[in-house]
Design a protein around this motif. Structure first.
Motif, PDB file in Angstrom:
ATOM      1  N   PHE A 183       0.737 -20.044   3.534  1.00 34.10           N
ATOM      2  CA  PHE A 183       0.323 -19.953   4.918  1.00 34.10           C
ATOM      3  C   PHE A 183      -1.267 -19.669   4.762  1.00 34.10           C
ATOM      4  CE2 PHE A 183       4.352 -18.672   6.818  1.00 34.10           C
ATOM      5  CZ  PHE A 183       4.602 -18.069   8.454  1.00 34.10           C
ATOM      6  N   ASP A 184      -2.137 -20.461   5.625  1.00 35.91           N
ATOM      7  CA  ASP A 184      -3.518 -20.252   5.600  1.00 35.91           C
ATOM      8  C   ASP A 184      -3.946 -18.965   6.361  1.00 35.91           C
ATOM      9  OD1 ASP A 184      -6.154 -20.688   5.934  1.00 35.91           O
ATOM     10  OD2 ASP A 184      -6.052 -22.693   6.972  1.00 35.91           O
ATOM     11  N   LEU A 185      -3.895 -18.224   5.388  1.00 35.57           N
ATOM     12  CA  LEU A 185      -4.787 -16.904   5.967  1.00 35.57           C
ATOM     13  C   LEU A 185      -5.993 -16.969   6.788  1.00 35.57           C
ATOM     14  CD1 LEU A 185      -4.275 -14.434   2.577  1.00 35.57           C
ATOM     15  CD2 LEU A 185      -3.208 -14.677   4.582  1.00 35.57           C
ATOM     16  N   ASN A 186      -6.713 -18.005   6.471  1.00 30.05           N
ATOM     17  CA  ASN A 186      -7.990 -18.339   7.726  1.00 30.05           C
ATOM     18  C   ASN A 186      -7.402 -18.072   8.621  1.00 30.05           C
ATOM     19  OD1 ASN A 186     -10.731 -17.806   8.014  1.00 30.05           O
ATOM     20  ND2 ASN A 186     -10.893 -19.792   7.765  1.00 30.05           N
ATOM     21  N   ARG A 187      -6.123 -18.475   8.920  1.00 28.38           N
ATOM     22  CA  ARG A 187      -6.143 -19.014  10.689  1.00 28.38           C
ATOM     23  C   ARG A 187      -4.913 -17.318  11.479  1.00 28.38           C
ATOM     24  NH1 ARG A 187      -8.783 -22.217   8.759  1.00 28.38           N
ATOM     25  NH2 ARG A 187      -8.868 -24.157   9.747  1.00 28.38           N
ATOM     26  N   ASP A 188      -4.718 -16.634   9.999  1.00 26.45           N
ATOM     27  CA  ASP A 188      -4.160 -14.928  10.203  1.00 26.45           C
ATOM     28  C   ASP A 188      -4.809 -13.714  10.794  1.00 26.45           C
ATOM     29  OD1 ASP A 188      -1.143 -14.448  10.790  1.00 26.45           O
ATOM     30  OD2 ASP A 188      -1.593 -13.491   8.635  1.00 26.45           O
ATOM     31  N   TRP A 189      -5.749 -13.663  11.147  1.00 22.14           N
ATOM     32  CA  TRP A 189      -6.868 -12.862  11.382  1.00 22.14           C
ATOM     33  C   TRP A 189      -5.658 -12.229  12.495  1.00 22.14           C
ATOM     34  CZ3 TRP A 189     -11.293  -9.982   9.391  1.00 22.14           C
ATOM     35  CH2 TRP A 189     -11.416 -10.408   8.117  1.00 22.14           C
ATOM     36  N   LEU A 190      -5.843 -12.850  13.662  1.00 20.27           N
ATOM     37  CA  LEU A 190      -5.300 -12.889  15.139  1.00 20.27           C
ATOM     38  C   LEU A 190      -3.314 -12.949  15.172  1.00 20.27           C
ATOM     39  CD1 LEU A 190      -6.384 -12.304  17.429  1.00 20.27           C
ATOM     40  CD2 LEU A 190      -6.145 -15.143  17.995  1.00 20.27           C
ATOM     41  N   LEU A 191      -3.295 -13.279  14.598  1.00 21.18           N
ATOM     42  CA  LEU A 191      -1.613 -13.598  14.169  1.00 21.18           C
ATOM     43  C   LEU A 191      -0.945 -12.635  13.589  1.00 21.18           C
ATOM     44  CD1 LEU A 191      -1.634 -16.967  14.020  1.00 21.18           C
ATOM     45  CD2 LEU A 191      -1.430 -15.785  15.975  1.00 21.18           C
ATOM     46  N   LEU A 192      -1.605 -11.898  12.588  1.00 21.04           N
ATOM     47  CA  LEU A 192      -0.780 -11.003  11.916  1.00 21.04           C
ATOM     48  C   LEU A 192       0.204 -11.136  11.051  1.00 21.04           C
ATOM     49  CD1 LEU A 192      -2.427  -7.994  13.690  1.00 21.04           C
ATOM     50  CD2 LEU A 192      -3.036  -9.201  11.544  1.00 21.04           C
ATOM     51  N   GLN A 243       1.670 -10.196   5.220  1.00 19.15           N
ATOM     52  CA  GLN A 243       0.619  -8.934   4.853  1.00 19.15           C
ATOM     53  C   GLN A 243      -0.434  -8.587   3.721  1.00 19.15           C
ATOM     54  OE1 GLN A 243       4.078  -8.272   1.417  1.00 19.15           O
ATOM     55  NE2 GLN A 243       2.382  -7.646  -0.213  1.00 19.15           N
ATOM     56  N   GLU A 244      -0.885  -9.714   4.154  1.00 18.24           N
ATOM     57  CA  GLU A 244      -2.063  -9.535   3.173  1.00 18.24           C
ATOM     58  C   GLU A 244      -3.425  -9.191   4.636  1.00 18.24           C
ATOM     59  OE1 GLU A 244      -1.618 -12.847   0.148  1.00 18.24           O
ATOM     60  OE2 GLU A 244      -0.642 -12.330   2.297  1.00 18.24           O
ATOM     61  N   LYS A 263      -0.822  -4.591  -1.833  1.00 12.27           N
ATOM     62  CA  LYS A 263      -0.768  -5.860  -2.817  1.00 12.27           C
ATOM     63  C   LYS A 263      -0.541  -6.820  -1.909  1.00 12.27           C
ATOM     64  CE  LYS A 263      -1.268  -3.226  -7.169  1.00 12.27           C
ATOM     65  NZ  LYS A 263       0.025  -2.934  -7.643  1.00 12.27           N
ATOM     66  N   THR A 264      -0.768  -8.043  -3.041  1.00 10.33           N
ATOM     67  CA  THR A 264      -0.133  -9.808  -2.488  1.00 10.33           C
ATOM     68  C   THR A 264       0.937  -9.245  -2.656  1.00 10.33           C
ATOM     69  OG1 THR A 264      -0.289 -10.328  -4.458  1.00 10.33           O
ATOM     70  CG2 THR A 264      -2.211 -10.127  -2.957  1.00 10.33           C
ATOM     71  N   PRO A 265       2.493 -10.632  -1.950  1.00  8.31           N
ATOM     72  CA  PRO A 265       3.996 -10.932  -2.340  1.00  8.31           C
ATOM     73  C   PRO A 265       3.785 -10.631  -3.612  1.00  8.31           C
ATOM     74  CG  PRO A 265       3.074 -11.756   0.199  1.00  8.31           C
ATOM     75  CD  PRO A 265       1.982 -11.598  -0.901  1.00  8.31           C
ATOM     76  N   GLN A 266       2.806 -11.196  -4.338  1.00 13.37           N
ATOM     77  CA  GLN A 266       2.978 -11.478  -6.021  1.00 13.37           C
ATOM     78  C   GLN A 266       2.431 -10.216  -6.756  1.00 13.37           C
ATOM     79  OE1 GLN A 266       1.444 -15.258  -7.043  1.00 13.37           O
ATOM     80  NE2 GLN A 266       2.861 -16.079  -5.585  1.00 13.37           N
ATOM     81  N   GLN A 267       2.212  -9.352  -5.913  1.00 11.09           N
ATOM     82  CA  GLN A 267       2.067  -8.330  -6.610  1.00 11.09           C
ATOM     83  C   GLN A 267       0.274  -8.000  -7.172  1.00 11.09           C
ATOM     84  OE1 GLN A 267       3.938  -5.067  -6.528  1.00 11.09           O
ATOM     85  NE2 GLN A 267       4.761  -6.353  -4.842  1.00 11.09           N
ATOM     86  N   ARG A 268      -0.633  -8.752  -6.486  1.00 14.41           N
ATOM     87  CA  ARG A 268      -2.285  -8.471  -7.168  1.00 14.41           C
ATOM     88  C   ARG A 268      -2.454  -7.588  -5.668  1.00 14.41           C
ATOM     89  NH1 ARG A 268      -0.608 -14.456  -7.984  1.00 14.41           N
ATOM     90  NH2 ARG A 268      -0.372 -14.625 -10.203  1.00 14.41           N
ATOM     91  N   GLU A 269      -3.334  -7.519  -6.510  1.00 13.63           N
ATOM     92  CA  GLU A 269      -4.398  -5.901  -5.956  1.00 13.63           C
ATOM     93  C   GLU A 269      -5.373  -6.784  -4.367  1.00 13.63           C
ATOM     94  OE1 GLU A 269      -6.120  -1.502  -6.259  1.00 13.63           O
ATOM     95  OE2 GLU A 269      -6.833  -3.267  -8.520  1.00 13.63           O
ATOM     96  N   GLN A 270      -4.939  -5.870  -3.626  1.00  7.49           N
ATOM     97  CA  GLN A 270      -6.448  -6.602  -3.250  1.00  7.49           C
ATOM     98  C   GLN A 270      -7.164  -5.695  -2.465  1.00  7.49           C
ATOM     99  OE1 GLN A 270      -3.385  -7.667   1.026  1.00  7.49           O
ATOM    100  NE2 GLN A 270      -5.498  -8.706   1.489  1.00  7.49           N
ATOM    101  N   PRO A 285     -13.587  -9.047  -2.729  1.00  9.98           N
ATOM    102  CA  PRO A 285     -14.039 -10.896  -3.364  1.00  9.98           C
ATOM    103  C   PRO A 285     -13.701 -11.593  -3.644  1.00  9.98           C
ATOM    104  CG  PRO A 285     -14.067  -8.210  -4.964  1.00  9.98           C
ATOM    105  CD  PRO A 285     -12.962  -8.052  -3.167  1.00  9.98           C
ATOM    106  N   SER A 286     -11.815 -11.414  -2.828  1.00  6.78           N
ATOM    107  CA  SER A 286     -11.030 -12.070  -3.359  1.00  6.78           C
ATOM    108  C   SER A 286      -9.637 -12.118  -2.381  1.00  6.78           C
ATOM    109  CB  SER A 286     -10.123 -12.459  -4.486  1.00  6.78           C
ATOM    110  OG  SER A 286      -9.470 -13.224  -4.090  1.00  6.78           O
ATOM    111  N   ILE A 287     -10.021 -12.960  -1.287  1.00  6.85           N
ATOM    112  CA  ILE A 287      -9.301 -12.331   0.164  1.00  6.85           C
ATOM    113  C   ILE A 287      -7.739 -12.707   0.295  1.00  6.85           C
ATOM    114  CG2 ILE A 287      -9.063 -12.826   2.436  1.00  6.85           C
ATOM    115  CD1 ILE A 287     -12.026 -13.735   3.082  1.00  6.85           C
ATOM    116  N   ASN A 288      -7.564 -14.316  -0.923  1.00  8.85           N
ATOM    117  CA  ASN A 288      -6.417 -14.193  -1.206  1.00  8.85           C
ATOM    118  C   ASN A 288      -6.072 -14.482  -2.708  1.00  8.85           C
ATOM    119  OD1 ASN A 288      -3.796 -16.046  -1.065  1.00  8.85           O
ATOM    120  ND2 ASN A 288      -4.675 -18.403  -0.987  1.00  8.85           N
ATOM    121  N   PRO A 289      -5.643 -13.688  -3.487  1.00  8.70           N
ATOM    122  CA  PRO A 289      -5.086 -13.692  -4.780  1.00  8.70           C
ATOM    123  C   PRO A 289      -4.189 -14.267  -5.034  1.00  8.70           C
ATOM    124  CG  PRO A 289      -5.376 -11.245  -3.736  1.00  8.70           C
ATOM    125  CD  PRO A 289      -5.921 -12.172  -2.936  1.00  8.70           C
ATOM    126  N   ASP A 290      -3.153 -14.569  -4.800  1.00 10.18           N
ATOM    127  CA  ASP A 290      -2.376 -15.748  -4.943  1.00 10.18           C
ATOM    128  C   ASP A 290      -2.889 -16.795  -5.370  1.00 10.18           C
ATOM    129  OD1 ASP A 290      -0.460 -13.253  -5.372  1.00 10.18           O
ATOM    130  OD2 ASP A 290       0.398 -13.358  -3.669  1.00 10.18           O
TER     131      ASP A 290
END
Length: 858
Positions: free
Chosen positions: A220-229, A232-233, A80-87, A175-180
């Motif tokens: 946060f820009d999730l497209n910059r976070d694959w390496l940094l982690l 939570q998404e 789940k995302t911080p706003q409780q949407r399903e990944q 389908p949606s990498i960034n639901p929030d």
């Protein structure tokens, strides 16, 4: 009868206001027979794709409906995302493959394979795996819409060729990498879209408020976070990425509305040197399939400009350092339903169609080149040990003796990236220094993730091409301020047989009836969290501004300045000891208890040098013109990590706020020119009366202009004078601009560790991150400089030598009195992208210890 006529007329008028949209089949290749039992998206949505914007719940509802009706579709909830949407992760393959999916994925685990097994797998009949990720930026919505069409096509296509493909391929859709962020954007557009068509670029529909749907819940820009982690998404996704270990990854984005369509390889000279040349060759091969598909529809596109493949933290580049072929796709965006552009009317429908087209060309290109892709991935990992043998060192030794939280955080990131780390079982002598077991760990180069280890630890400062789309330096041990050294010998290095895994909490404090006071040290990363929790519970705490030693269990224990003292005699809360013990155990921070206020050395517990502390009430200034990224970084560190409440107030409403209720105001990078003169005076008055203001980057420059901060900055004219502008051709324009720019690099500063704002820091040398060419001159006034650049400050990433030399010896962080208040200013990004633990703590110190120092500016 009249009523029926009225209803028919009303319904007709309503339908005429909807944007006309074609059915899903019209997005897809012609001549295909579709299974009528498979539901179309419109059956769940209630409208055609492209007719209006789809919310995340509508998106997921369709995929659940699709999975219920098709044995080719399997859904996995990644978290789940911080706003409780399903990944949601959607796996599409033949029914037989889906039934056997666990075994297929287990056999694909290259991280546990021998060399022989790797070679066998490359020539086996193991399925091709393709991963398609959509809309990592929530306002780049055409990708999420395209995902539904692609899924329908794969699930409902009755063609024999599709059956053959799915029997030998596993296709994964996110389908949606960034639901929030997606829903933030969709709610904005749906609120302001007109009933009638409106392509006016100035319409509010196309101009989101602060913050935009591009970012996730924490901005946060999730497209910059694959390496940094840090988010939570990303952590949820990476677990499944390494389970599937795809051969090809498609990363679907949007760009400016006046653009056309982009697909990689991009600018090849800006590919990271750790990426094999074969990767670029295969990317170029796949590009011919995208070009052919778009040519067929006579769509505009380009392929070798603007974008690069350097920073490994993005969705199209992280695969490149993991044996996959990552491909970036960028579609011109209407940022709404439709918009006039230089290429004519751009609609949401048109944007979706392009992403559907290249999604299918990715699948087709990968299928045609499946043997080459399988061989490439096998070769990528087979080469790891050979590459490691060519290095002049065997691995990296990590060491941190005081803060197990930062150390464990770094190690946790490494194991999430499938990098094996081993604990030392005995102390190890190297270069005249003793590295103790329990605080030292070894990362061997000779393992499958050799290239990724180098990408995370590398400190490269020279590059063939000096223009970067993103940051040029991201060295993780530097960011987390963990000592990392190269080991060129393993003689005497004794390691645990099993790779490291995160241990359970080890600290178990208990209350003592004899306690005169409890003490904890400030070097632990979560010490500010513990302190804030105590102050919020009305537990009185004090900070030692001078060192002291006390007798504990018959031994002398030394406490540095910055240690937190909780005297028993001044507590009014009846349950204070139980609350203290519970809070310290939850943060894994060890408490010492002393039985007397008389110390062995230094100040006593009742000394005025042990100063009272108060819970801060902090405000973060936001609004249009303010960096949502830097605001998000500060918010994430203070509010999410440390649980320190942070009020976010739009700068346009500041004049109506009673500033006296706040102890601290934080200004991140942004344009503050729109702040009214009256409001600026109000801020200055508040600081003089005891407030603390913290300014980062351009906010610091603005504070200087308001005469709150006493600092001088190097002008643009002075920066220009550092560079030779003579004998340049027009083609040199971009190169010169890149030399004047610091896109993102790591520098070294020297901290004044005697300063209260540096409490908890063991070493004076600290890596910091900067992504700007603002230079703050070293003040001539003593005691106001907290950090200044070293003589040779560049540690990692690219910066022109002229700028490096100009930065040397100058100030990075200054702090001084303003009347009864304080101002703290920096040109750095202290909590960069949520993983820069090293300097982030200076923010917490600025909240708690801003009145523990006094540095009047004369």
């Amino acid at each position: 009868m009249l009523l029926i006529r009225i209803l028919i007329i009303s319904f007709t008028l309503f339908c005429s206001t909807l944007v006309p949209a074609k059915p899903v089949q019209n997005y897809l290749p012609t001549g295909i027979q579709f299974n009528k039992e498979i539901p179309l998206p419109s059956s769940t949505l209630g409208f055609e794709i492209g007719q209006r914007h789809v919310r995340h719940d509508q998106l997921t509802n369709y995929f659940y409906s699709l999975a219920n009706h098709s044995d080719r579709v399997k859904l996995t909830s990644m978290g789940k995302t911080p706003q409780q949407r399903e990944q949601l992760l959607v796996t599409i393959s033949s029914p037989q493959n889906l039934e056997n999916l666990a075994n297929i994925l287990s056999e694909r685990d290259l991280f546990s394979k021998s060399k022989k097994q790797l070679k066998q797998q490359s020539s086996s009949n193991a399925p091709l795996v393709i991963w398609l990720g959509y809309s990592v930026h929530g306002d780049e919505i055409s990708g999420a819409n395209a995902a539904m069409i692609v899924a329908y096509y794969l699930a409902a296509n009755n063609d024999k060729k599709m059956a053959e493909l799915l029997a030998n391929t596993v296709i994964v859709l996110e389908p949606s990498i960034n639901p929030d962020g997606m829903d933030r954007f969709v709610n904005w557009v749906n609120t302001y879209r007109n009933s009638s068509d409106n392509s006016d670029a100035n319409h509010i529909e196309h101009h989101q408020n602060w913050v935009t749907g591009r970012t996730n819940h924490f901005w946060f820009d999730l497209n910059r976070d694959w390496l940094l982690l840090s988010q939570q998404e990303s952590q949820h996704r990476l677990k499944y990425f390494h389970q599937y270990q795809p051969h090809v990854v498609g990363d679907f984005h949007e760009m400016g509305h006046n653009s056309s369509y982009f697909f990689q390889p991009g600018i090849q000279s800006r590919t990271h040197p750790l990426t094999p040349k074969r990767n670029v060759e295969l990317t170029t091969t796949l590009a011919t399939f995208h070009a052919a598909a778009l040519d067929k529809q006579q769509r505009l596109y380009y392929s070798e400009e603007n974008f690069d493949d350097f920073y490994y933290g993005k969705g199209s580049t992280y695969p490149d350092i993991n044996g996959s072929i990552g491909v970036l796709f960028e579609q011109a965006s209407p940022r709404g339903m439709q918009q006039e552009t230089v290429n004519g009317l751009l609609t949401l429908e048109f944007s979706i169609e392009n992403h559907v087209t290249t999604s299918l060309s990715t699948i087709n290109g990968a299928w045609v080149n499946r043997n080459q892709l399988k061989q490439y991935r096998s070769d990528f990992y087979q080469q790891s040990n050979k590459l490691a043998e060519k290095e002049d060192f065997s691995g990296y030794l990590l060491h941190e003796s005081k803060d197990n939280y930062r150390l464990n955080a770094l190690l946790s990131k490494l194991i999430q990236h499938k990098i094996k780390v081993y604990a030392l079982t005995t102390d190890f002598e190297f270069n005249d220094k003793n590295y103790q077991k329990g605080t030292s760990y070894y990362v061997p180069l000779a393992q499958p993730q050799f290239r990724l280890i180098q990408a995370l630890f590398n400190q490269q400062t020279n590059f063939k091409d000096n223009t970067f789309y993103d940051v040029s330096g991201w060295t993780m041990p530097l960011a987390m301020n963990i000592e990392s050294i190269k080991i060129n010998r393993t003689r005497g290095l004794k390691l645990a047989k099993q790779a490291w895994s995160l241990p359970a909490s080890l600290i178990k404090n208990s209350a003592s009836k004899l306690a005169y006071a409890y003490i904890f040290e400030w070097h632990h990363f979560l010490a500010p969290k513990l302190l804030n929790q105590l102050l919020a519970s009305n537990i009185k705490a004090r900070v030692a501004t001078k060192p002291f030693s006390s007798l504990i269990n018959g031994k002398e224990k030394h406490f540095k300045a910055g240690s937190i003292v909780i005297p028993a005699g001044i507590q009014k809360n009846e349950n204070w000891q139980a609350q203290l013990i519970a809070a310290s155990n939850s943060t894994d921070i060890y408490l010492e208890s002393v039985t007397t206020g008389l110390t062995m050395k230094g100040v006593d517990i009742g000394s005025s040098s042990i100063k009272p502390l108060y819970q801060p009430k902090a405000m973060l200034l936001g609004g249009m013109g303010i960096s949502q990224y830097e605001a998000g970084e500060v918010r994430f560190y203070l509010d999410e990590t440390l649980n320190i409440p942070l009020s976010i107030i739009d700068h346009s409403k500041l004049r109506r706020v009673d500033l006296s209720t706040y102890s601290h105001i934080i200004l991140v990078d942004g344009n503050y020119q729109s702040v009214a003169e009256h409001t600026a005076k109000q801020l200055k008055h508040w600081v003089k009366n005891g407030g603390v203001i913290i300014g980062q980057k351009r906010a610091a420059v603005w504070l200087a202009k308001q005469e709150i901060l006493r600092a001088s900055f190097v002008s643009k004219e002075q920066i220009n004078q550092l560079f030779d502008h003579e004998n340049l051709n027009y083609q040199d324009k971009e190169k010169l601009a890149s030399r004047k720019r610091i896109a993102g690099a790591i520098f070294q500063v020297e901290l004044d560790t005697s300063h209260p704002l540096a409490y908890g820091y063991q070493q004076s040398l600290l890596p910091v991150f900067r992504d700007n060419n603002l230079i703050m001159e070293q003040p001539k006034q003593p005691f106001v400089t907290l950090a200044q650049y070293t003589p040779t400050p560049l540690l990692s990433g690219y910066t022109d030598k002229n700028l490096v030399n100009r930065l040397a010896h100058n100030a990075a962080i200054v702090a001084h009195n303003v009347g009864k208040g304080r101002v703290i200013a920096t040109t750095e990004v202290l909590a960069f992208r949520g993983y820069w633990y090293g300097s982030a703590k200076l923010l917490a110190n600025s909240l708690f210890f801003s009145k523990a120092f006094s540095a009047p500016y004369k």
